[in-house]
Design a protein around this motif. Structure first.
Motif, PDB file in Angstrom:
ATOM      1  N   ASN A  72      22.376  18.037  36.707  1.00 11.98           N
ATOM      2  CA  ASN A  72      22.734  17.549  38.046  1.00 11.98           C
ATOM      3  C   ASN A  72      24.017  18.203  38.548  1.00 11.98           C
ATOM      4  O   ASN A  72      24.123  18.567  39.717  1.00 11.98           O
ATOM      5  N   LEU A  73      25.009  18.324  37.669  1.00  8.73           N
ATOM      6  CA  LEU A  73      26.267  18.973  38.062  1.00  8.73           C
ATOM      7  C   LEU A  73      26.045  20.434  38.440  1.00  8.73           C
ATOM      8  O   LEU A  73      26.588  20.917  39.436  1.00  8.73           O
ATOM      9  N   LEU A  74      25.241  21.123  37.650  1.00  9.99           N
ATOM     10  CA  LEU A  74      24.956  22.526  37.963  1.00  9.99           C
ATOM     11  C   LEU A  74      24.196  22.642  39.277  1.00  9.99           C
ATOM     12  O   LEU A  74      24.500  23.511  40.107  1.00  9.99           O
ATOM     13  N   ASP A  75      23.217  21.774  39.485  1.00 12.88           N
ATOM     14  CA  ASP A  75      22.455  21.797  40.739  1.00 12.88           C
ATOM     15  C   ASP A  75      23.352  21.482  41.930  1.00 12.88           C
ATOM     16  O   ASP A  75      23.246  22.115  42.984  1.00 12.88           O
ATOM     17  N   MET A  76      24.239  20.505  41.767  1.00 12.90           N
ATOM     18  CA  MET A  76      25.149  20.144  42.848  1.00 12.90           C
ATOM     19  C   MET A  76      26.062  21.324  43.185  1.00 12.90           C
ATOM     20  O   MET A  76      26.305  21.628  44.348  1.00 12.90           O
ATOM     21  N   THR A  77      26.547  22.013  42.172  1.00 13.19           N
ATOM     22  CA  THR A  77      27.401  23.172  42.388  1.00 13.19           C
ATOM     23  C   THR A  77      26.638  24.276  43.115  1.00 13.19           C
ATOM     24  O   THR A  77      27.163  24.887  44.046  1.00 13.19           O
ATOM     25  N   ARG A  78      25.392  24.504  42.718  1.00 15.38           N
ATOM     26  CA  ARG A  78      24.582  25.528  43.391  1.00 15.38           C
ATOM     27  C   ARG A  78      24.306  25.136  44.841  1.00 15.38           C
ATOM     28  O   ARG A  78      24.351  25.979  45.733  1.00 15.38           O
ATOM     29  N   LEU A  79      24.026  23.864  45.085  1.00 17.08           N
ATOM     30  CA  LEU A  79      23.775  23.410  46.456  1.00 17.08           C
ATOM     31  C   LEU A  79      25.016  23.596  47.326  1.00 17.08           C
ATOM     32  O   LEU A  79      24.932  24.089  48.449  1.00 17.08           O
ATOM     33  N   GLU A  80      26.180  23.180  46.806  1.00 17.00           N
ATOM     34  CA  GLU A  80      27.409  23.271  47.586  1.00 17.00           C
ATOM     35  C   GLU A  80      27.830  24.714  47.831  1.00 17.00           C
ATOM     36  O   GLU A  80      28.440  25.023  48.838  1.00 17.00           O
ATOM     37  N   SER A  81      27.492  25.603  46.907  1.00  9.91           N
ATOM     38  CA  SER A  81      27.858  27.007  47.083  1.00  9.91           C
ATOM     39  C   SER A  81      26.919  27.710  48.050  1.00  9.91           C
ATOM     40  O   SER A  81      27.182  28.832  48.462  1.00  9.91           O
ATOM     41  N   GLY A  82      25.811  27.063  48.379  1.00  9.40           N
ATOM     42  CA  GLY A  82      24.844  27.651  49.299  1.00  9.40           C
ATOM     43  C   GLY A  82      23.848  28.557  48.614  1.00  9.40           C
ATOM     44  O   GLY A  82      23.026  29.191  49.272  1.00  9.40           O
ATOM     45  N   ARG A  83      23.885  28.631  47.285  1.00 10.17           N
ATOM     46  CA  ARG A  83      22.949  29.498  46.563  1.00 10.17           C
ATOM     47  C   ARG A  83      21.564  28.880  46.486  1.00 10.17           C
ATOM     48  O   ARG A  83      20.591  29.587  46.278  1.00 10.17           O
ATOM     49  N   VAL A  84      21.473  27.570  46.601  1.00  9.89           N
ATOM     50  CA  VAL A  84      20.171  26.898  46.594  1.00  9.89           C
ATOM     51  C   VAL A  84      19.902  26.398  47.998  1.00  9.89           C
ATOM     52  O   VAL A  84      20.690  25.661  48.570  1.00  9.89           O
ATOM     53  N   LYS A  85      18.806  26.840  48.531  1.00  8.59           N
ATOM     54  CA  LYS A  85      18.402  26.389  49.860  1.00  8.59           C
ATOM     55  C   LYS A  85      17.185  25.488  49.695  1.00  8.59           C
ATOM     56  O   LYS A  85      16.261  25.827  48.949  1.00  8.59           O
ATOM     57  N   PRO A  86      17.185  24.344  50.372  1.00 11.75           N
ATOM     58  CA  PRO A  86      16.002  23.479  50.285  1.00 11.75           C
ATOM     59  C   PRO A  86      14.753  24.216  50.770  1.00 11.75           C
ATOM     60  O   PRO A  86      14.795  24.946  51.753  1.00 11.75           O
ATOM     61  N   ARG A  87      13.658  24.042  50.029  1.00 16.92           N
ATOM     62  CA  ARG A  87      12.365  24.614  50.423  1.00 16.92           C
ATOM     63  C   ARG A  87      11.557  23.509  51.084  1.00 16.92           C
ATOM     64  O   ARG A  87      10.927  22.708  50.397  1.00 16.92           O
ATOM     65  N   LEU A  88      11.615  23.480  52.375  1.00 18.31           N
ATOM     66  CA  LEU A  88      10.952  22.420  53.117  1.00 18.31           C
ATOM     67  C   LEU A  88       9.455  22.703  53.222  1.00 18.31           C
ATOM     68  O   LEU A  88       9.046  23.758  53.704  1.00 18.31           O
ATOM     69  N   GLU A  89       8.682  21.743  52.726  1.00 13.48           N
ATOM     70  CA  GLU A  89       7.228  21.831  52.780  1.00 13.48           C
ATOM     71  C   GLU A  89       6.693  20.460  53.151  1.00 13.48           C
ATOM     72  O   GLU A  89       7.357  19.439  52.934  1.00 13.48           O
ATOM     73  N   TRP A  90       5.477  20.437  53.674  1.00 12.87           N
ATOM     74  CA  TRP A  90       4.852  19.157  54.001  1.00 12.87           C
ATOM     75  C   TRP A  90       4.419  18.503  52.697  1.00 12.87           C
ATOM     76  O   TRP A  90       3.681  19.094  51.908  1.00 12.87           O
ATOM     77  N   CYS A  91       4.931  17.284  52.450  1.00 17.42           N
ATOM     78  CA  CYS A  91       4.670  16.595  51.180  1.00 17.42           C
ATOM     79  C   CYS A  91       4.196  15.174  51.436  1.00 17.42           C
ATOM     80  O   CYS A  91       4.560  14.543  52.429  1.00 17.42           O
ATOM     81  N   ASP A  92       3.443  14.683  50.460  1.00 18.40           N
ATOM     82  CA  ASP A  92       3.032  13.283  50.468  1.00 18.40           C
ATOM     83  C   ASP A  92       4.133  12.490  49.757  1.00 18.40           C
ATOM     84  O   ASP A  92       4.390  12.705  48.569  1.00 18.40           O
ATOM     85  N   VAL A  93       4.783  11.608  50.475  1.00 24.62           N
ATOM     86  CA  VAL A  93       5.899  10.826  49.925  1.00 24.62           C
ATOM     87  C   VAL A  93       5.443  10.015  48.717  1.00 24.62           C
ATOM     88  O   VAL A  93       6.182   9.865  47.741  1.00 24.62           O
ATOM     89  N   ARG A  94       4.212   9.515  48.770  1.00 28.16           N
ATOM     90  CA  ARG A  94       3.694   8.717  47.638  1.00 28.16           C
ATOM     91  C   ARG A  94       3.720   9.535  46.358  1.00 28.16           C
ATOM     92  O   ARG A  94       4.091   9.032  45.293  1.00 28.16           O
ATOM     93  N   ASP A  95       3.312  10.812  46.431  1.00 30.38           N
ATOM     94  CA  ASP A  95       3.311  11.667  45.241  1.00 30.38           C
ATOM     95  C   ASP A  95       4.723  11.847  44.694  1.00 30.38           C
ATOM     96  O   ASP A  95       4.950  11.739  43.490  1.00 30.38           O
ATOM     97  N   VAL A  96       5.671  12.113  45.581  1.00 32.42           N
ATOM     98  CA  VAL A  96       7.059  12.343  45.155  1.00 32.42           C
ATOM     99  C   VAL A  96       7.609  11.078  44.486  1.00 32.42           C
ATOM    100  O   VAL A  96       8.223  11.145  43.409  1.00 32.42           O
ATOM    101  N   VAL A  97       7.381   9.920  45.092  1.00 32.97           N
ATOM    102  CA  VAL A  97       7.885   8.657  44.545  1.00 32.97           C
ATOM    103  C   VAL A  97       7.229   8.354  43.201  1.00 32.97           C
ATOM    104  O   VAL A  97       7.907   7.977  42.237  1.00 32.97           O
ATOM    105  N   ASN A  98       5.915   8.521  43.105  1.00 31.07           N
ATOM    106  CA  ASN A  98       5.209   8.208  41.855  1.00 31.07           C
ATOM    107  C   ASN A  98       5.615   9.137  40.715  1.00 31.07           C
ATOM    108  O   ASN A  98       5.778   8.695  39.575  1.00 31.07           O
ATOM    109  N   VAL A  99       5.818  10.415  41.011  1.00 31.56           N
ATOM    110  CA  VAL A  99       6.266  11.362  39.976  1.00 31.56           C
ATOM    111  C   VAL A  99       7.661  10.979  39.498  1.00 31.56           C
ATOM    112  O   VAL A  99       7.940  10.954  38.297  1.00 31.56           O
TER     113      VAL A  99
END
Length: 190
Positions: A112-139
């Motif tokens: 989580n710390l590494l991911d947060m650092t990558r997000l804040e540095s701008g190296r990780v960009k969210p990949r926005l896709e159409w998703c079923d919220v039920r699938d995300v919550v259940n996983v």
């Protein structure tokens, strides 16, 4: 139609009264600009102080969160070293289980710390896709099952939820973090 130069009034030098009035306007404008500059500097100082306070708070929290599984692992290893041949085998299983769950928790914290650092540095960009919220919550709920074993979890989602544009991996991770925090900081059975 032609304009003649003789129709325009000749420029008059400003009178003493006009100069005093212009000086007063200039002083007022200077005061307003100084006031705006000082206000902006004060706001910037407030934001820097708030940022430092939040950084210190986050560092203290992360430090505590990292030390907890390390302390559990250290204690369990010491207890394993002290096990005598006649001690019950359940003790060894309990201690190795504690080491394993603390290692998983520590690994999740570091990820989580590494991911947060990558997000804040701008190296990780969210990949926005159409998703079923039920699938995300259940996983997410399935991946947090072990941590939630002593808690009652009910997932109730409307059947007609629309697809949502989001980064499924990042959202899943956020939901897992929320569920694990809920499990860590609420009494069993709740």
């Amino acid at each position: 139609m032609e304009c003649s130069a003789s129709n325009s009034p000749s420029p008059q030098p400003p009178t003493l009264e006009h100069r005093d009035l212009l000086d007063a306007f200039a002083r007022q404008a200077t005061l307003v600009l100084d006031h705006l500059r000082l206000g902006a500097e004060a706001e910037q100082a407030r934001l820097v102080a708030e940022s430092e306070r939040l950084s210190k708070s986050l560092l203290n929290s992360v430090s505590h969160e990292l030390r907890t599984p390390i302390a559990a692992i250290t204690t369990a290893v010491s207890a394993l070293e002290a096990i005598a041949p006649g001690d019950p085998p359940e003790l060894t299983r309990t201690l190795t289980g504690e080491i394993q769950s603390s290692t998983v928790r520590l690994n999740r914290l570091v990820a989580n710390l590494l991911d947060m650092t990558r997000l804040e540095s701008g190296r990780v960009k969210p990949r926005l896709e159409w998703c079923d919220v039920r699938d995300v919550v259940n996983v997410a709920a399935r991946k947090a099952e072990k941590e939630l074993a002593q808690h009652k979890v009910t997932v109730s989602l409307a059947s007609d939820l629309p697809l949502v544009r989001l980064d499924a991996v990042l959202m899943e991770q956020a939901l897992i973090n929320l569920l694990v925090n809920a499990a860590c900081y609420t009494p069993p059975g709740t």
